[in-house]
Design an enzyme around this catalytic site. Structure first.
Site, PDB file in Angstrom:
ATOM      1  N   GLY A 239       0.757  -1.245   0.000  1.00  0.00           N
ATOM      2  CA  GLY A 239       0.000   0.000   0.000  1.00  0.00           C
ATOM      3  C   GLY A 239       0.782   1.285   0.000  1.00  0.00           C
ATOM      4  O   GLY A 239       0.207   2.363  -0.187  1.00  0.00           O
ATOM      5  N   PRO A 274       4.741  -5.299  -0.603  1.00  0.00           N
ATOM      6  CA  PRO A 274       4.794  -4.090  -1.432  1.00  0.00           C
ATOM      7  C   PRO A 274       4.686  -4.415  -2.914  1.00  0.00           C
ATOM      8  O   PRO A 274       5.229  -5.407  -3.385  1.00  0.00           O
ATOM      9  CB  PRO A 274       6.185  -3.533  -1.129  1.00  0.00           C
ATOM     10  CG  PRO A 274       6.999  -4.756  -0.856  1.00  0.00           C
ATOM     11  CD  PRO A 274       6.088  -5.718  -0.154  1.00  0.00           C
ATOM     12  N   GLY A 275       3.966  -3.591  -3.640  1.00  0.00           N
ATOM     13  CA  GLY A 275       3.888  -3.750  -5.089  1.00  0.00           C
ATOM     14  C   GLY A 275       4.339  -2.472  -5.764  1.00  0.00           C
ATOM     15  O   GLY A 275       5.481  -2.339  -6.237  1.00  0.00           O
ATOM     16  N   ARG A 312      -5.150   3.050 -15.967  1.00  0.00           N
ATOM     17  CA  ARG A 312      -5.219   3.843 -14.728  1.00  0.00           C
ATOM     18  C   ARG A 312      -5.825   5.233 -14.930  1.00  0.00           C
ATOM     19  O   ARG A 312      -6.675   5.650 -14.136  1.00  0.00           O
ATOM     20  CB  ARG A 312      -3.855   3.944 -14.055  1.00  0.00           C
ATOM     21  CG  ARG A 312      -3.233   2.568 -13.712  1.00  0.00           C
ATOM     22  CD  ARG A 312      -2.049   2.658 -12.778  1.00  0.00           C
ATOM     23  NE  ARG A 312      -2.466   3.033 -11.447  1.00  0.00           N
ATOM     24  CZ  ARG A 312      -2.359   4.228 -10.942  1.00  0.00           C
ATOM     25  NH1 ARG A 312      -1.787   5.197 -11.643  1.00  0.00           N
ATOM     26  NH2 ARG A 312      -2.809   4.496  -9.745  1.00  0.00           N
ATOM     27  N   CYS A 342     -12.363   3.523 -29.304  1.00  0.00           N
ATOM     28  CA  CYS A 342     -13.611   4.242 -29.591  1.00  0.00           C
ATOM     29  C   CYS A 342     -14.419   4.557 -28.339  1.00  0.00           C
ATOM     30  O   CYS A 342     -15.564   4.143 -28.202  1.00  0.00           O
ATOM     31  CB  CYS A 342     -14.439   3.392 -30.538  1.00  0.00           C
ATOM     32  SG  CYS A 342     -14.420   1.668 -30.011  1.00  0.00           S
ATOM     33  N   GLU A 343     -13.801   5.219 -27.378  1.00  0.00           N
ATOM     34  CA  GLU A 343     -14.497   5.656 -26.162  1.00  0.00           C
ATOM     35  C   GLU A 343     -13.905   6.994 -25.767  1.00  0.00           C
ATOM     36  O   GLU A 343     -12.680   7.162 -25.813  1.00  0.00           O
ATOM     37  CB  GLU A 343     -14.232   4.689 -24.995  1.00  0.00           C
ATOM     38  CG  GLU A 343     -14.772   3.317 -25.217  1.00  0.00           C
ATOM     39  CD  GLU A 343     -14.991   2.565 -23.905  1.00  0.00           C
ATOM     40  OE1 GLU A 343     -15.124   3.204 -22.846  1.00  0.00           O
ATOM     41  OE2 GLU A 343     -15.033   1.332 -23.976  1.00  0.00           O
TER      42      GLU A 343
HETATM   43  N1  LLP Z   1      -1.437  -7.023  -0.859  1.00  0.00           N
HETATM   44  C1  LLP Z   1      -2.736  -7.142  -1.197  1.00  0.00           C
HETATM   45  C2  LLP Z   1      -3.568  -8.130  -0.528  1.00  0.00           C
HETATM   46  C3  LLP Z   1      -3.268  -6.327  -2.214  1.00  0.00           C
HETATM   47  O1  LLP Z   1      -4.543  -6.441  -2.550  1.00  0.00           O
HETATM   48  C4  LLP Z   1      -2.432  -5.376  -2.855  1.00  0.00           C
HETATM   49  C5  LLP Z   1      -2.960  -4.514  -3.906  1.00  0.00           C
HETATM   50  C6  LLP Z   1      -1.078  -5.307  -2.471  1.00  0.00           C
HETATM   51  C7  LLP Z   1      -0.614  -6.147  -1.460  1.00  0.00           C
HETATM   52  C8  LLP Z   1      -0.092  -4.378  -3.109  1.00  0.00           C
HETATM   53  O2  LLP Z   1      -0.419  -3.063  -2.931  1.00  0.00           O
HETATM   54  P1  LLP Z   1       0.573  -1.884  -3.388  1.00  0.00           P
HETATM   55  O3  LLP Z   1       1.806  -1.974  -2.541  1.00  0.00           O
HETATM   56  O4  LLP Z   1       0.876  -2.093  -4.824  1.00  0.00           O
HETATM   57  O5  LLP Z   1      -0.197  -0.665  -3.141  1.00  0.00           O
HETATM   58  N2  LLP Z   1      -4.925  -1.235  -9.768  1.00  0.00           N
HETATM   59  C9  LLP Z   1      -4.781  -0.224  -8.736  1.00  0.00           C
HETATM   60  C10 LLP Z   1      -4.143  -0.771  -7.489  1.00  0.00           C
HETATM   61  C11 LLP Z   1      -4.872  -1.968  -6.911  1.00  0.00           C
HETATM   62  C12 LLP Z   1      -4.205  -2.550  -5.710  1.00  0.00           C
HETATM   63  C13 LLP Z   1      -4.796  -3.858  -5.353  1.00  0.00           C
HETATM   64  N3  LLP Z   1      -4.189  -4.523  -4.259  1.00  0.00           N
HETATM   65  C14 LLP Z   1      -4.010   0.951  -9.296  1.00  0.00           C
HETATM   66  O6  LLP Z   1      -3.632   0.917 -10.468  1.00  0.00           O
HETATM   67  O7  LLP Z   1      -3.808   1.955  -8.611  1.00  0.00           O
END
Ligand code: LLP
Length: 420
Positions: A239, A274-275, A312, A342-343
């Site tokens: 997050g 972390p993502g 996004r 086409c949107e």
């Molecule tokens: N763990 C869980 C259980 C999650 O659902 C997520 C993200 C993460 C970790 C990683 O979160 P991060 O560190 O990346 O914030 N598509 C959206 C973001 C969706 C996130 C979903 N869950 C966007 O493009 O902003």
């Protein structure tokens, strides 16, 4: 901090001119910097130095095998939300014991796959899931290691679509329900309670929501201890936000300070998911201007990338900076950067003061490493684009551009309609 910089007015990724990549791969293409990926992973992990921890990179942010492999080699674990991500993780070389599995809707075949492989932990999101896990584990002669995902009802102050830790969200189990869940888990023969988990949302730019969520979790850990239920792991989810525009999210060390502070007095092994913070600023989407058009109300820069490549902006009104690949001295313009779909919702930037890019010129859509390619689709039968990774002065196409044949693979025309 990333490794996309100008040299004599021309955009480079590390030591490779973006133009050289485009000559090899065409446009649009995603471009990833190995140095940025490595640096961000290290910086994040080092922020927790001294803690017993496992950094489980959240696959959904970017599932390219090369990226997964890189983090595996750096000692990371993996956070998955589907059987497909488990398959990818294993294909990239992760050992199952480093994989945690979240998600509100785990399906039987996915559960069985994860049980057979022997993952580290299922982050369980409902009592029904807990019961099903027990049944499946019994059938397969296994024990399911679980954490309950707690929904602490904390406002992460982010876009509503990506906040997950509020009572009204579908995720996790509320704190009272979790106590019940742990009590039940103790009675289930094929469940082994290993930890506790939460994930409150994404692109969070303050520390307070993380602290508040952990306070609630640590309270639960203590109550469970009093009941004789001892946990090994605390999974604090992902997050942490990044800078797309003018945000000022906590640095990984500041984030770590908040987490570690909130965990004081517990001796649990820390799991992090972390993502975005690892891959977000390590990727750009390179696109070519197809046309320019001046409408009565607006000016449009029409490019070859679209909402199917990077959703996004359309989905969350997210901001992505748009840089010219070759800088010019032309006066800036105000325009929408739009794709061929086409949107009217198909835009990469809206009403943006930007470079006066002409037909044929290249643009870089920045901060596109997270939730870019991984959310791409084939909408309008557009083949998904190539992905390229740069390391120093070398680059490699880590996913080939899809072909028209790829688009119809698996489809067939039934006899009752008639062969061609
Ligand atoms: N763990 C869980 C259980 C999650 O659902 C997520 C993200 C993460 C970790 C990683 O979160 P991060 O560190 O990346 O914030 N598509 C959206 C973001 C969706 C996130 C979903 N869950 C966007 O493009 O902003």
């Amino acid at each position: 901090m990333h490794h996309f910089n100008y040299r004599n007015g021309e955009l480079f990724c590390e030591d490779v001119p973006v133009k050289a990549v485009v000559e090899a791969s065409g446009t649009p293409c995603y471009l990833y910097s190995h140095a940025t990926l490595t640096r961000h992973f290290q910086e994040f992990s080092n922020a927790f130095q001294g803690m017993d921890r496992l950094v489980c990179y959240s696959a959904k942010a970017n599932t390219n095998l090369a990226i997964l492999r890189l983090f595996e080699k750096m000692g990371g674990g993996l956070d998955i939300v589907s059987g497909g991500e488990l398959y990818r993780g294993l294909a990239a070389g992760f050992s199952a014991e480093c994989i945690v599995y979240s998600g509100v809707g785990k399906m039987v075949d996915e559960i069985d796959f994860a049980l057979e492989e022997g993952i580290l932990m299922f982050n369980v999101e409902s009592i029904e899931e807990l019961k099903l896990l027990n049944e499946r584990a019994k059938t397969l002669g296994k024990t399911a290691p679980v954490a309950l995902r707690v929904n602490p009802d904390v406002d992460p102050k982010t876009h509503p679509y990506i906040s997950t830790g509020l009572n009204k969200n579908k995720f996790g189990i509320d704190t009272e329900g979790a106590m019940e869940g742990y009590r039940l888990a103790q009675t289930l023969s094929n469940i082994r309670v290993r930890g506790i988990d939460c994930h409150i949302g994404s692109q969070i730019t303050e520390s307070t929501p993380f602290k508040d969520a952990l306070k609630s979790l640590v309270g639960l850990v203590r109550k469970l201890k009093d009941m004789g239920i001892l946990l090994e792991h605390i999974d604090v989810g992902g997050g942490l936000g990044i800078i797309y525009d003018d945000e000022s999210p906590p640095l990984p060390v500041e984030y770590a300070r908040a987490i570690v502070g909130a965990l004081k007095g517990t001796s649990l092994k820390l799991i992090l998911e972390p993502g975005r913070v690892i891959v977000g600023n390590a990727g750009t989407l390179i696109t070519r201007v197809l046309y320019r058009k001046k409408g009565k109300a607006k000016e449009f820069v029409i490019v070859d990338a679209a909402m199917n490549d990077l959703i996004r902006p359309s989905l969350y009104h997210a901001y992505h900076a748009v840089w010219p690949v070759v800088r010019t001295r032309r006066k800036k313009i105000r325009a929408d950067v739009v794709g061929p779909i086409c949107e009217s919702g198909d835009f990469l930037a809206e009403d943006r003061e930007m470079t006066d890019a002409k037909k044929g010129e290249l643009l870089a859509v920045m901060s596109a490493g997270a939730y870019g390619f991984s959310m791409a689709s084939n909408y309008c039968s557009r083949p998904r684009v190539a992905e390229v990774m740069v390391k120093g002065d070398r680059f490699h196409i880590v996913r080939a551009r899809e072909t028209y044949e790829d688009l119809i693979r698996g489809e067939s025309i039934p006899a009752f309609i008639g062969a061609q």
